[in-house]
Design an enzyme around this catalytic site. Structure first.
Site, PDB file in Angstrom:
ATOM      1  N   ARG A   1       0.828  -1.211   0.000  1.00 39.73           N
ATOM      2  CA  ARG A   1       0.000   0.000   0.000  1.00 39.73           C
ATOM      3  C   ARG A   1       0.861   1.258   0.000  1.00 39.73           C
ATOM      4  NH1 ARG A   1      -4.814   1.146   4.197  1.00 39.73           N
ATOM      5  NH2 ARG A   1      -3.253   1.115   5.846  1.00 39.73           N
TER       6      ARG A   1
ATOM      7  N   ARG B   1       2.837   3.987   4.781  1.00 36.93           N
ATOM      8  CA  ARG B   1       2.487   4.441   6.127  1.00 36.93           C
ATOM      9  C   ARG B   1       3.418   3.825   7.159  1.00 36.93           C
ATOM     10  NH1 ARG B   1      -3.937   3.963   6.971  1.00 36.93           N
ATOM     11  NH2 ARG B   1      -3.171   3.157   8.955  1.00 36.93           N
TER      12      ARG B   1
ATOM     13  N   ARG C   1      -2.387  -4.547  14.571  1.00 37.78           N
ATOM     14  CA  ARG C   1      -3.672  -3.949  14.180  1.00 37.78           C
ATOM     15  C   ARG C   1      -4.688  -5.039  13.826  1.00 37.78           C
ATOM     16  NH1 ARG C   1      -1.349  -0.787   9.627  1.00 37.78           N
ATOM     17  NH2 ARG C   1      -3.414  -0.005   9.133  1.00 37.78           N
TER      18      ARG C   1
HETATM   19  P1  AMP Z   1      -6.528   3.234   9.921  1.00 38.35           P
HETATM   20  O1  AMP Z   1      -6.097   4.351   9.040  1.00 38.35           O
HETATM   21  O2  AMP Z   1      -7.990   3.000   9.888  1.00 38.35           O
HETATM   22  O3  AMP Z   1      -5.722   1.976   9.717  1.00 38.35           O
HETATM   23  O4  AMP Z   1      -6.208   3.727  11.426  1.00 38.35           O
HETATM   24  C1  AMP Z   1      -4.883   4.039  11.814  1.00 38.35           C
HETATM   25  C2  AMP Z   1      -4.779   4.152  13.324  1.00 38.35           C
HETATM   26  O5  AMP Z   1      -5.621   5.225  13.798  1.00 38.35           O
HETATM   27  C3  AMP Z   1      -5.246   2.945  14.120  1.00 38.35           C
HETATM   28  O6  AMP Z   1      -4.263   1.932  14.204  1.00 38.35           O
HETATM   29  C4  AMP Z   1      -5.555   3.581  15.476  1.00 38.35           C
HETATM   30  O7  AMP Z   1      -4.384   3.876  16.198  1.00 38.35           O
HETATM   31  C5  AMP Z   1      -6.181   4.902  15.063  1.00 38.35           C
HETATM   32  N1  AMP Z   1      -7.638   4.775  14.891  1.00 38.35           N
HETATM   33  C6  AMP Z   1      -8.328   4.752  13.718  1.00 38.35           C
HETATM   34  N2  AMP Z   1      -9.640   4.607  13.930  1.00 38.35           N
HETATM   35  C7  AMP Z   1      -9.797   4.524  15.280  1.00 38.35           C
HETATM   36  C8  AMP Z   1     -10.899   4.363  16.144  1.00 38.35           C
HETATM   37  N3  AMP Z   1     -12.146   4.211  15.684  1.00 38.35           N
HETATM   38  N4  AMP Z   1     -10.675   4.338  17.481  1.00 38.35           N
HETATM   39  C9  AMP Z   1      -9.456   4.449  17.980  1.00 38.35           C
HETATM   40  N5  AMP Z   1      -8.348   4.590  17.234  1.00 38.35           N
HETATM   41  C10 AMP Z   1      -8.504   4.636  15.891  1.00 38.35           C
END
Ligand code: AMP
Length: 218
Positions: free
Chosen positions: A128, A163, A174
């Site tokens: 990605r 990222r 994750r």
């Molecule tokens: P993502 O871009 O969706 O992979 O999110 C990246 C990171 O943002 C995650 O690993 C969390 O640290 C934080 N994050 C994203 N969405 C949430 C959420 N709903 N609640 C808490 N942390 C979040």
């Protein structure tokens, strides 16, 4: 008005498909991870509190994520509905979202579940690339969805990067959080009859097509 939630593991194409669906329904796509990354990039007090948590692949506290989300939901453009991507991610966030929505006279209407095995998620995330412009954050894949010009965003021309949390160690963390905390939400929403399950291992175009068919009446 449509309040739609896109759920699925990292790499299932939530961002890409939420974007396409939101464009088709002419409502905004609210990407929780993107909103939080923008806080970190802006160096706000809140951003400083959450940057280490995000770098470790853990969830930021629900009250913090909810506060950011609520602010975004109050914008004029969100009044006709939204596609959520990355929120809620556990039961506590579901309760928080229900509360925020009810204060705004809204409720969750549809859930799209993008189902993808972990091995495929890992393969996708390793390739990605994401646009560095936080207002854009378009996702690419070096093999499955490359940009027209290498390392440059098709939409805004900004540089693309990998990222920091797309390393194997953090991806595994994750995914573990996803299985432990987010998966139970799918069961909850299924019991409420809200879920359409889509096979996310297919091509972007085929997944988009399946979503289009599943949402034809929305
Ligand atoms: P993502 O871009 O969706 O992979 O999110 C990246 C990171 O943002 C995650 O690993 C969390 O640290 C934080 N994050 C994203 N969405 C949430 C959420 N709903 N609640 C808490 N942390 C979040």
């Amino acid at each position: 008005m449509s309040i739609i939630i896109m759920v699925g593991p990292q790499g299932s194409g939530k961002g890409t498909q939420a974007d396409l669906l939101a464009q088709r329904l002419k409502i905004p796509h609210i990407n929780m991870g993107g909103l939080l990354r923008a806080e970190v990039a802006a160096g706000s007090d809140l951003g400083r509190q959450i940057s280490a948590i995000m770098a470790a692949g853990e969830l930021v506290p629900t009250d913090v994520a909810s506060q950011v989300l609520k602010r975004r939901l109050e914008n004029d453009d969100a009044q006709g509905g939204v596609v959520f991507d990355g929120f809620p991610r556990n039961m506590e966030q579901d309760r928080s979202l229900e509360k925020i929505l009810s204060q705004l006279g809204k409720k969750i209407e549809h859930v799209i579940y993008l189902n993808l095995p972990d091995a495929a998620a890992l393969e996708r995330l390793a390739g990605r690339r994401v646009c560095t412009n936080h207002a854009c954050e378009t996702n690419y894949h070096i093999e499955f969805n490359p940009p027209r010009v290498p390392d440059k965003c098709d939409r805004c021309g900004s540089p693309l990067v990998q990222r920091h949390d797309d390393t194997p160690e953090v991806i595994n963390k994750r995914l573990a959080v996803y299985h432990a905390e987010t998966k139970p939400l799918i069961e909850l929403y299924s019991q409420r009859g809200l879920v359409r399950e889509i096979d996310a291992s297919q091509s972007i175009a085929k997944v988009a097509d399946d979503i289009k068919q599943a949402t034809a009446t929305w």
